[in-house]
Design an enzyme around this catalytic site. Structure first.
Site, PDB file in Angstrom:
ATOM      1  N   TYR A   1       0.835  -1.205   0.000  1.00 14.10           N
ATOM      2  CA  TYR A   1       0.000   0.000   0.000  1.00 14.10           C
ATOM      3  C   TYR A   1       0.868   1.252   0.000  1.00 14.10           C
ATOM      4  O   TYR A   1       1.960   1.273   0.561  1.00 14.10           O
ATOM      5  CB  TYR A   1      -1.008   0.004   1.152  1.00 14.10           C
ATOM      6  CG  TYR A   1      -0.423   0.013   2.556  1.00 14.10           C
ATOM      7  CD1 TYR A   1      -0.086   1.205   3.193  1.00 14.10           C
ATOM      8  CD2 TYR A   1      -0.260  -1.177   3.265  1.00 14.10           C
ATOM      9  CE1 TYR A   1       0.431   1.221   4.474  1.00 14.10           C
ATOM     10  CE2 TYR A   1       0.251  -1.175   4.554  1.00 14.10           C
ATOM     11  CZ  TYR A   1       0.598   0.021   5.157  1.00 14.10           C
ATOM     12  OH  TYR A   1       1.102   0.024   6.437  1.00 14.10           O
TER      13      TYR A   1
ATOM     14  N   HIS B   1      -4.189   5.691  15.272  1.00 12.14           N
ATOM     15  CA  HIS B   1      -4.822   6.553  14.264  1.00 12.14           C
ATOM     16  C   HIS B   1      -6.226   6.058  13.924  1.00 12.14           C
ATOM     17  O   HIS B   1      -6.624   4.925  14.249  1.00 12.14           O
ATOM     18  CB  HIS B   1      -3.968   6.649  13.007  1.00 12.14           C
ATOM     19  CG  HIS B   1      -3.812   5.361  12.244  1.00 12.14           C
ATOM     20  ND1 HIS B   1      -4.792   4.845  11.422  1.00 12.14           N
ATOM     21  CD2 HIS B   1      -2.769   4.495  12.166  1.00 12.14           C
ATOM     22  CE1 HIS B   1      -4.369   3.723  10.875  1.00 12.14           C
ATOM     23  NE2 HIS B   1      -3.141   3.474  11.314  1.00 12.14           N
TER      24      HIS B   1
ATOM     25  N   ASN C   1      -5.635   0.802  15.447  1.00 11.90           N
ATOM     26  CA  ASN C   1      -6.745   1.419  14.722  1.00 11.90           C
ATOM     27  C   ASN C   1      -7.879   1.760  15.680  1.00 11.90           C
ATOM     28  O   ASN C   1      -8.247   0.945  16.540  1.00 11.90           O
ATOM     29  CB  ASN C   1      -7.292   0.470  13.658  1.00 11.90           C
ATOM     30  CG  ASN C   1      -6.341   0.228  12.499  1.00 11.90           C
ATOM     31  OD1 ASN C   1      -6.646  -0.571  11.609  1.00 11.90           O
ATOM     32  ND2 ASN C   1      -5.193   0.899  12.489  1.00 11.90           N
TER      33      ASN C   1
ATOM     34  N   CYS D   1      -0.230  -0.817  13.477  1.00 12.49           N
ATOM     35  CA  CYS D   1      -0.764   0.355  14.159  1.00 12.49           C
ATOM     36  C   CYS D   1      -1.946  -0.031  15.045  1.00 12.49           C
ATOM     37  O   CYS D   1      -2.478  -1.141  14.950  1.00 12.49           O
ATOM     38  CB  CYS D   1      -1.205   1.401  13.142  1.00 12.49           C
ATOM     39  SG  CYS D   1       0.164   2.118  12.203  1.00 12.49           S
TER      40      CYS D   1
ATOM     41  N   GLY E   1       7.331   2.554  12.808  1.00 13.38           N
ATOM     42  CA  GLY E   1       6.184   2.805  11.953  1.00 13.38           C
ATOM     43  C   GLY E   1       4.834   2.675  12.625  1.00 13.38           C
ATOM     44  O   GLY E   1       3.799   2.698  11.942  1.00 13.38           O
TER      45      GLY E   1
END
Length: 382
Positions: free
Chosen positions: A293, A312, A332, A330, A308
């Site tokens: 992506y 978010h 989410n 991450c 990284g």
């Protein structure tokens, strides 16, 4: 000799001796007249000195007199700022000098009996092989989270880490145990043993100008900062619960449905460890070529690792929030929850990730809290 004659002889002798003593006493020369006293001027560093450290004290003093005027001037004719003592007997520079420059004294002193003496002299400061710039974080007036380290970074590698560390001072408004650790030959951090007490005021002074770093390198400038620790907020990120909990000042204030990194792919795990919020951006453009992506736009992004990882918004993954861990590492949250958390977060807030299949190695900036206290102290240079 008859008795009468002997008495006459002793009487005459006594008279002669008395006369000699009287003459001797009356004939003593008068004491010497006072000699004029000349004012004596002295310099620190001495006249003609070379390779002078520009951060060293600079003084001029006068014995048996006072200065009527005194100045220290560089080769461009600029006077060094200084201060004359109230009695006029000493002068000191109130600013640091420059590297590789010649300075000249001028002026006049007057002795206690009125004789004028010129003020003359010069010296030269050292010229480094190179000067090394440093920066400090947090900056002045910042309000940061309870896990925020103090970080000093150099633009080139330094050798004499012990000398640098001895030039660093941390003062806190309440007692805080902490220590410096060298994370590389270009970075030294200070962190507390435990999280900072909330609302601590912190002052840092780094006396680096004129400091020898080794190999002919010297510090370019002193550094200082004053900042405050904010409220105590901690993110509890237990991967297996599919929830992200926010604890503020010891009380749970939020419990969000979340999705963490894919559990069965080590490359996508949200790794165990204690991290800090490093930066916040209302919009973050994300790329991960390994997973195919590019230019993915996510909002309310709070970075907690340079590997990284972010907290978010991922509204597109709403079906998984609170149920399945399927992110690329991450944390989410829904758009509304991500915005609420983003607004509450400070740079330096801790994020404690637990229950993951893998842990973060202590190598990505910032990894201060991935080390035990003993490991941290072992990185000190003194």
């Amino acid at each position: 000799m008859s008795g009468s004659r002997l008495r006459l002889w002793w009487t005459a002798l006594a008279g002669v001796l008395a006369a000699v003593l009287l003459i001797s006493g009356c004939g003593s020369p008068p004491p010497d007249s006072p000699k004029p006293t000349e004012a004596k001027v002295a310099f620190e560093p001495g006249d003609g000195a070379a390779e002078v450290n520009p951060a060293a004290p600079v003084r001029a003093t006068v014995d048996r007199g006072r200065f009527t005027s005194v100045a220290l001037t560089n080769a461009d004719g600029k006077q060094v700022a200084g201060e004359l003592s109230p009695d006029g007997r000493s002068w000191r520079a109130t600013e640091a000098l420059g590297y590789g420059k010649t300075y000249t004294w001028s002026g006049q002193a007057i002795s206690d009996d009125g004789k004028l003496v010129p003020v003359r002299g010069s010296f030269t400061t050292l010229k480094p092989k190179q000067t090394i710039r440093a920066t400090i974080n947090p900056t002045d007036n910042a309000v940061v989270g309870i896990a925020m380290p103090i970080s000093i970074k150099f633009d080139k590698p330094v050798q004499d880490k012990a000398a640098i560390q001895r030039a660093l001072t941390v003062r806190t408004s309440v007692p805080v145990e902490g220590a410096w650790a060298w994370l590389s030959d270009r970075q030294v951090d200070w962190r507390p043993k435990e999280y900072w007490p909330a609302h601590t005021h912190v002052s840092v002074l780094a006396k680096l100008y004129g400091l020898a770093y080794g190999g002919g390198s010297y510090g370019l400038a002193d550094l200082s900062t004053e900042f405050d620790i904010g409220r105590a907020q901690i993110v509890k990120a237990a991967v297996g619960t599919h929830r992200m909990v926010v604890i503020r000042d010891g009380r749970e204030v939020a419990n969000y449905a979340a999705s963490y990194g894919e559990e069965y792919d080590p490359g996508r795990n949200t790794p165990n460890g204690t991290f800090i919020i490093m930066e916040k951006k209302p919009v973050e453009i994300m790329d991960n070529p390994r997973y195919g992506y590019h230019d993915v736009r996510k909002t309310w992004a709070a970075r907690f690792s340079n590997h990284g990882e972010f907290i978010h918004e991922n509204q597109e993954n709403a079906a998984a929030l609170g149920k399945v861990n399927n992110s690329h590492g991450c944390i989410n949250l829904s758009a509304a929850d991500a915005k609420e958390y983003y607004d509450s977060a400070l740079i330096g807030d801790p994020v404690e990730v637990t229950g993951s299949a893998s842990s973060m190695p202590p190598q990505y900036d910032v990894y201060d809290w991935l080390l035990t206290w003993d490991q941290w102290k072992a990185k000190s240079a003194i």
